[in-house]
Design an enzyme around this catalytic site. Structure first.
Site, mmCIF file in Angstrom:
data_model
loop_
_atom_site.group_PDB
_atom_site.id
_atom_site.type_symbol
_atom_site.label_atom_id
_atom_site.label_comp_id
_atom_site.label_asym_id
_atom_site.label_seq_id
_atom_site.Cartn_x
_atom_site.Cartn_y
_atom_site.Cartn_z
ATOM 1 C CG HIS A 159 6.271 -34.350 -13.393
ATOM 2 N ND1 HIS A 159 5.821 -34.409 -14.544
ATOM 3 C CD2 HIS A 159 5.960 -33.134 -12.859
ATOM 4 C CE1 HIS A 159 5.231 -33.457 -14.810
ATOM 5 N NE2 HIS A 159 4.981 -32.481 -13.935
ATOM 6 C CE LYS B 37 -4.644 -28.338 -18.025
ATOM 7 N NZ LYS B 37 -3.482 -28.265 -17.180
ATOM 8 N NE ARG C 284 8.756 -25.669 -14.304
ATOM 9 C CZ ARG C 284 7.321 -25.942 -15.100
ATOM 10 N NH1 ARG C 284 7.320 -26.529 -16.258
ATOM 11 N NH2 ARG C 284 6.396 -25.010 -14.892
ATOM 12 C CB SER D 2 3.000 -32.218 -18.888
ATOM 13 O OG SER D 2 3.491 -32.851 -17.699
HETATM 14 O O1 PNS Z 1 0.761 -30.355 -12.592
HETATM 15 P P1 PNS Z 1 -0.141 -29.059 -12.460
HETATM 16 O O2 PNS Z 1 -1.225 -29.073 -13.077
HETATM 17 O O3 PNS Z 1 0.709 -27.852 -12.193
HETATM 18 O O4 PNS Z 1 -0.547 -29.303 -10.745
HETATM 19 C C1 PNS Z 1 -1.304 -28.437 -10.320
HETATM 20 C C2 PNS Z 1 -1.866 -28.865 -8.920
HETATM 21 C C3 PNS Z 1 -2.652 -30.425 -9.061
HETATM 22 C C4 PNS Z 1 -0.893 -29.132 -7.815
HETATM 23 C C5 PNS Z 1 -2.982 -27.709 -8.253
HETATM 24 O O5 PNS Z 1 -3.967 -27.318 -9.326
HETATM 25 C C6 PNS Z 1 -3.806 -28.242 -7.187
HETATM 26 O O6 PNS Z 1 -3.543 -28.269 -6.125
HETATM 27 N N1 PNS Z 1 -5.211 -28.440 -7.604
HETATM 28 C C7 PNS Z 1 -6.325 -28.631 -6.586
HETATM 29 C C8 PNS Z 1 -7.138 -27.782 -6.362
HETATM 30 C C9 PNS Z 1 -6.577 -26.689 -5.166
HETATM 31 O O7 PNS Z 1 -6.200 -27.106 -3.990
HETATM 32 N N2 PNS Z 1 -6.278 -25.663 -5.402
HETATM 33 C C10 PNS Z 1 -5.278 -24.774 -4.616
HETATM 34 C C11 PNS Z 1 -6.307 -23.552 -3.945
HETATM 35 S S1 PNS Z 1 -5.147 -22.644 -3.187
#
Ligand code: PNS
Length: 158
Positions: free
Chosen positions: A17, A41, A90, A127
């Protein structure tokens, strides 16, 4: 002002990250690291702990700021006048998932997504793997910032 957001859960931040955040900070005027508040979560570190960690490990980069958000990422982008999201890729399976999310986000809002290939040194890193290794006493030094290494040991073994 050219702005981007680096979103994620960051539970905890890894060196993968951090690499994406630093490379974004070299390319853009302002990088907002946006930490998702996800009440569904369970997490190892609270959102505020994650924000403190992110602020500490990015403190030498004055154009990086750290914020939390809930709801849709594109709404956060609109509220903060951020036109693009940076996502690290990745492996090819990341691309499959991220492509759909990028297209949905664009459809919803016009916010663009830029994909940045992860440094191959970290392409196996996540993570959740870091937490699992640390939980069972494995060595995660070099995979996470030193501060995170110390906090993981305290939290998981102490
Ligand atoms: O580190 P992560 O958990 O893989 O991050 C995922 C994240 C936060 C980037 C993603 O879950 C997100 O953007 N969540 C917010 C809700 C949202 O906007 N969802 C997309 C709908 S298309």
């Amino acid at each position: 002002m050219r702005r981007v957001v680096c979103p994620g859960s960051f539970d905890p931040i890894t060196n993968g990250h951090l690499d994406i955040i630093i490379r974004s900070a070299r390319l853009y005027d302002e990088v907002t690291v946006a930490v998702l508040i996800n009440l569904e979560k369970s997490s190892l570190f609270t959102v505020d702990e994650r924000i403190d960690i992110l602020q500490t490990v990015t403190k030498e980069f004055p154009n990086v700021k750290v914020r939390k958000f809930h709801g849709l990422l594109v709404d956060f982008c609109k509220q903060n006048d951020i036109p693009a999201i940076v996502k690290g890729i990745r492996v090819v399976s990341d691309f499959d998932y991220e492509l759909q999310m990028a297209q949905l986000n664009y459809r919803l809002s016009g916010v663009e997504t830029l994909f940045m290939p992860t440094n191959p040194e970290y392409s196996f890193l996540s993570s959740s793997r870091v937490k699992e290794i640390a939980r069972y006493g494995g060595d995660v030094s070099g995979l996470v910032p030193d501060l995170v290494h110390k906090l993981l040991i305290e939290r998981l073994r102490g």
